[in-house]
Design an enzyme around this catalytic site. Structure first.
Site, PDB file in Angstrom:
ATOM      1  N   SER A  66      20.919 -10.746 -11.812  1.00  0.00           N
ATOM      2  CA  SER A  66      22.275 -11.031 -11.351  1.00  0.00           C
ATOM      3  C   SER A  66      22.934  -9.810 -10.702  1.00  0.00           C
ATOM      4  CB  SER A  66      23.088 -11.523 -12.554  1.00  0.00           C
ATOM      5  OG  SER A  66      24.377 -11.819 -12.158  1.00  0.00           O
ATOM      6  N   THR A  85      -5.262   6.370  10.776  1.00  0.00           N
ATOM      7  CA  THR A  85      -5.601   5.696   9.517  1.00  0.00           C
ATOM      8  C   THR A  85      -4.690   4.492   9.285  1.00  0.00           C
ATOM      9  OG1 THR A  85      -6.440   7.744   8.582  1.00  0.00           O
ATOM     10  CG2 THR A  85      -5.834   6.027   7.008  1.00  0.00           C
ATOM     11  N   SER A 111      11.927   2.350  -7.882  1.00  0.00           N
ATOM     12  CA  SER A 111      12.585   1.917  -9.123  1.00  0.00           C
ATOM     13  C   SER A 111      12.410   2.851 -10.321  1.00  0.00           C
ATOM     14  CB  SER A 111      12.041   0.534  -9.505  1.00  0.00           C
ATOM     15  OG  SER A 111      10.616   0.571  -9.532  1.00  0.00           O
ATOM     16  N   LEU A 152       0.825  -1.214   0.000  1.00  0.00           N
ATOM     17  CA  LEU A 152       0.000   0.000   0.000  1.00  0.00           C
ATOM     18  C   LEU A 152       0.857   1.260   0.000  1.00  0.00           C
ATOM     19  CD1 LEU A 152      -2.958  -0.671   2.473  1.00  0.00           C
ATOM     20  CD2 LEU A 152      -3.042  -0.414   0.005  1.00  0.00           C
ATOM     21  N   LYS A 153       2.152   1.100   0.230  1.00  0.00           N
ATOM     22  CA  LYS A 153       3.034   2.266   0.380  1.00  0.00           C
ATOM     23  C   LYS A 153       2.377   3.288   1.325  1.00  0.00           C
ATOM     24  CE  LYS A 153       5.472   1.544  -3.962  1.00  0.00           C
ATOM     25  NZ  LYS A 153       4.837   0.285  -4.392  1.00  0.00           N
ATOM     26  N   LEU A 154       1.946   2.767   2.476  1.00  0.00           N
ATOM     27  CA  LEU A 154       1.207   3.579   3.457  1.00  0.00           C
ATOM     28  C   LEU A 154       1.996   4.823   3.841  1.00  0.00           C
ATOM     29  CD1 LEU A 154      -0.435   1.215   6.135  1.00  0.00           C
ATOM     30  CD2 LEU A 154      -1.582   2.889   4.674  1.00  0.00           C
ATOM     31  N   GLY A 166      13.563  -2.770 -16.193  1.00  0.00           N
ATOM     32  CA  GLY A 166      14.975  -2.670 -16.568  1.00  0.00           C
ATOM     33  C   GLY A 166      15.981  -3.216 -15.572  1.00  0.00           C
TER      34      GLY A 166
END
Lengths: 228, 228
Positions: free
Chosen positions: A191, A69, A118, A61-63, A187
């Protein structure tokens, strides 16, 4: 689990992918793609399948909300059966993440911190230069310190930035697991990520959109062990 | 709509509160309290009630994800009937908010930016000192500039910080509406917020937890017009 099929097909398709890949993965990350359209009952069902395969369920959720809340959100998430949640340490501690961290620890649930995402625009946030105690500092390094100080169970660093994974892995002495998203479609390289210090690879669309998710996950798994 | 009752009662209770307060409010903000436990069908039903009362529905997800996820999230939200979404400009533009902003504009949907939240810990994020183009600057002021540059439809500044509301209102020449949460339970004041330049008051628990939501909203409404 970045599925974009019609809501009525999401549960069935998710379960099918989990069953075909469960031998090659260790957890399933579930985000808005599923949390918004599926009901509480459907999410519970999905998580019961995840657990039956001895996998963990992570709520992405990237709270970044106020504590009241955040507490309601994790109450619903833990009730659904999730094992961990992803939060943004940007929201701060007091009346922010503090009660969520305390509550999650007491329930033996995991809390993963975003440290550097990212995508390109991540530089507009995580990559900012900040000024703290008279010194210039990168904000993501402040987030690494918060992860240590606030006892995060893991940190997330995009696979698109392997040099940062290395830097952060050195800073934490490998004591906090590093989860790295952005492998494949975005991308990031399997490795390179592992060599840089990533402990877990987060792979979404390369698996979901493949005609053979089992094969893709078995290849990623094999590649991740190449140099060991 | 910060309801904490059992999931089975949430829809009924939400509709009841909306019906009793609709004469005194202009929109309903829905967050994880409802989005997590309710199904797509239930959210659609709730929003049809909101629209039938000539109110708008705002999804408070504080979105801060990569563009692919943001696009799927708003696809679900617009399909549910929401009119606007709250996002965190911290996530950045390229591969972050850009596609969400473009898509939302094309659908005539609103995007509201967090600029300074209402809780204490907000200082750990929004209150950071950053370095940009050789100069020290408060991060929330950078967010105000992003709101202007990226054409946000509104900005959110906590009622617990009226001096910031005033500063930001001056900086935007009142050209971007200011929404202020944290009224009541969190300590924010109706009159101070309006005098400082807030255009819309976001009130949650003071209404939800009241025995008489209609009376509470009519009082807040009356107080917000006191000095005009």
């Amino acid at each position: 689990m970045d599925l974009t099929c019609p809501p009525t097909q999401i549960l069935k398709k998710s379960i099918s992918i989990i069953k075909s890949t469960s031998d090659n993965i260790c957890a399933v990350k579930i985000n808005h793609h599923l949390l918004l359209p599926l009901s509480l009952r459907e999410i519970k069902k999905l998580i019961s399948v995840i657990h039956s395969r001895n996998l963990l369920a992570i709520a992405d959720l990237k709270l970044n909300d106020i504590s009241a809340t955040n507490l309601v959100a994790i109450k619903h998430l833990w009730n659904m059966g999730f094992d961990a949640v992803i939060v943004n340490p940007f929201v701060g501690y007091s009346e922010g993440l503090e009660p969520l961290l305390t509550k999650s620890k007491s329930k033996n649930k995991g809390v993963l911190f975003l440290v550097y995402m990212s995508h390109k625009g991540a530089k507009d946030g995580y990559g900012l230069d900040i000024f703290k105690q008279g010194k210039k500092k990168k904000l993501y390094l402040e987030f690494v310190e918060r992860a240590k100080r606030w006892r995060a169970d893991g940190i997330i660093v995009g696979a698109t930035r392997p040099t940062l994974i290395k830097e952060i892995s050195n800073l934490t002495n490998s004591l906090i697991d590093i989860y790295t998203p952005g492998i494949g479609t975005q991308g990031g390289d399997v490795s390179k990520s592992i060599k840089s210090g990533a402990d877990y690879l987060i792979v979404g669309r390369s698996i979901i959109n493949s005609k053979n998710p089992k094969l893709v996950t078995s290849r990623i798994r094999a590649n991740s062990w190449l140099d060991c």
